[in-house]
Design an enzyme around this catalytic site. Sequence first.
Site, PDB file in Angstrom:
ATOM      1  N   HIS A 106       0.813  -1.219   0.000  1.00  0.00           N
ATOM      2  CA  HIS A 106       0.000   0.000   0.000  1.00  0.00           C
ATOM      3  C   HIS A 106       0.850   1.273   0.000  1.00  0.00           C
ATOM      4  O   HIS A 106       1.896   1.344   0.656  1.00  0.00           O
ATOM      5  CB  HIS A 106      -0.923   0.018   1.223  1.00  0.00           C
ATOM      6  N   HIS A 161      12.345  -1.268 -12.651  1.00  0.00           N
ATOM      7  CA  HIS A 161      12.118  -2.705 -12.854  1.00  0.00           C
ATOM      8  C   HIS A 161      12.137  -3.375 -11.484  1.00  0.00           C
ATOM      9  O   HIS A 161      13.164  -3.357 -10.800  1.00  0.00           O
ATOM     10  CB  HIS A 161      13.234  -3.256 -13.757  1.00  0.00           C
TER      11      HIS A 161
HETATM   12  O1  JB2 Z   1      17.600  -1.485 -29.250  1.00  0.00           O
HETATM   13  C1  JB2 Z   1      16.956  -2.528 -29.277  1.00  0.00           C
HETATM   14  C2  JB2 Z   1      17.432  -3.758 -28.699  1.00  0.00           C
HETATM   15  N1  JB2 Z   1      18.583  -4.089 -28.063  1.00  0.00           N
HETATM   16  C3  JB2 Z   1      18.484  -5.397 -27.778  1.00  0.00           C
HETATM   17  N2  JB2 Z   1      15.725  -2.585 -29.877  1.00  0.00           N
HETATM   18  C4  JB2 Z   1      14.977  -3.733 -29.926  1.00  0.00           C
HETATM   19  N3  JB2 Z   1      13.796  -3.684 -30.532  1.00  0.00           N
HETATM   20  N4  JB2 Z   1      15.404  -4.880 -29.384  1.00  0.00           N
HETATM   21  C5  JB2 Z   1      16.622  -4.890 -28.796  1.00  0.00           C
HETATM   22  N5  JB2 Z   1      17.310  -5.889 -28.237  1.00  0.00           N
HETATM   23  C6  JB2 Z   1      16.831  -7.255 -28.205  1.00  0.00           C
HETATM   24  O2  JB2 Z   1      16.315  -7.547 -26.927  1.00  0.00           O
HETATM   25  C7  JB2 Z   1      17.946  -8.289 -28.402  1.00  0.00           C
HETATM   26  O3  JB2 Z   1      18.256  -8.458 -29.784  1.00  0.00           O
HETATM   27  C8  JB2 Z   1      17.318  -9.520 -27.782  1.00  0.00           C
HETATM   28  O4  JB2 Z   1      16.579 -10.284 -28.717  1.00  0.00           O
HETATM   29  C9  JB2 Z   1      16.375  -8.949 -26.728  1.00  0.00           C
HETATM   30  C10 JB2 Z   1      16.867  -9.207 -25.320  1.00  0.00           C
HETATM   31  O5  JB2 Z   1      16.586 -10.547 -25.036  1.00  0.00           O
HETATM   32  P1  JB2 Z   1      17.133 -11.295 -23.746  1.00  0.00           P
HETATM   33  O6  JB2 Z   1      16.396 -12.583 -23.655  1.00  0.00           O
HETATM   34  O7  JB2 Z   1      18.617 -11.334 -23.806  1.00  0.00           O
HETATM   35  O8  JB2 Z   1      16.788 -10.339 -22.527  1.00  0.00           O
HETATM   36  P2  JB2 Z   1      15.408  -9.742 -22.044  1.00  0.00           P
HETATM   37  O9  JB2 Z   1      15.686  -8.315 -21.825  1.00  0.00           O
HETATM   38  O10 JB2 Z   1      14.271 -10.106 -22.906  1.00  0.00           O
HETATM   39  O11 JB2 Z   1      15.163 -10.477 -20.654  1.00  0.00           O
HETATM   40  C11 JB2 Z   1      15.953 -10.194 -19.536  1.00  0.00           C
HETATM   41  O12 JB2 Z   1      15.181  -9.471 -18.591  1.00  0.00           O
HETATM   42  C12 JB2 Z   1      14.014 -10.166 -18.133  1.00  0.00           C
HETATM   43  C13 JB2 Z   1      13.249  -9.262 -17.214  1.00  0.00           C
HETATM   44  C14 JB2 Z   1      16.389 -11.553 -19.061  1.00  0.00           C
HETATM   45  O13 JB2 Z   1      17.402 -11.427 -18.155  1.00  0.00           O
HETATM   46  C15 JB2 Z   1      15.240 -12.315 -18.417  1.00  0.00           C
HETATM   47  O14 JB2 Z   1      15.727 -13.465 -17.759  1.00  0.00           O
HETATM   48  C16 JB2 Z   1      14.450 -11.457 -17.441  1.00  0.00           C
HETATM   49  N6  JB2 Z   1      13.300 -12.203 -16.959  1.00  0.00           N
END
Ligand code: JB2
Length: 228
Positions: free
Chosen positions: A145, A154
Amino acid sequence: MLRNPWREGVIVGGGGHARVIVDALQSQGLAPRGVLDPDPTLRGATLYGVPVLGGDERLPQLAREGVTHFIVGLGGVGDNGPRRRLFDLAVAQGLAPWTVRHPSAVCSPRAAIGAGSFLGPAVVVNAGAVIGVNVILNSGAIVEHDGVVGDHAHIASGACLGGGVRVGPSAHIGAGATVRQGVTIGAAAIVGAGAVVVQDVAPATVVAGVPARLLAAAHPPAPAVERA
Ligand code: JB2
């Protein structure tokens, strides 16, 4: 017939966090237009059936083609700067941030959730809490609350913010961390996974442990001069 705004929405980022967003949408029968990701190995791929449309350079064209909404699909751990940059980029193209809430999230009607934020499965947001824009409240996070979570922050999976905790913009609260009631976490600070925070944390610092102690500056400045 009800209009489904997500058919006009895109997810910006196509990794693990984006898949969690797609899953939350599909659990409600919603389908976004697509995903944007610069990774060339994702061209032609789909995320649980949602097509990867290309990189962020597609945003202006997609806006002309009727895409109206977006959510940042980049999770990132620690530095929320890239998430903020993508949010500003999509807003600059005239797209509206869209809030995605997993159906199992419990959110008091007396709480306020900012545009473009994501509430994962089993999240709890209690009465009087105020959540900023482009915030991630990941699976099982609790905002008690009267808590305040700043823009682009985050709160990772299973973290618990006690009553009246204030988290500054772009801060990161690690998985499973606990923040005692009334504590303030400064902007862009990082709280390590599993930490127990019992006193205020200064902006742009890293704390970890039980009880949490200062480890470092969160974003050390780049070297002032390069040596020849
Ligand atoms: O500038 C960007 C960019 N930079 C990286 N623009 C766009 N549109 N996409 C971008 N990316 C993309 O984000 C990368 O190419 C990659 O495909 C994706 C990041 O994927 P990843 O699985 O490495 O991390 P995440 O940020 O989706 O997830 C993290 O954070 C979550 C909260 C992980 O650590 C997870 O385990 C966690 N749950």
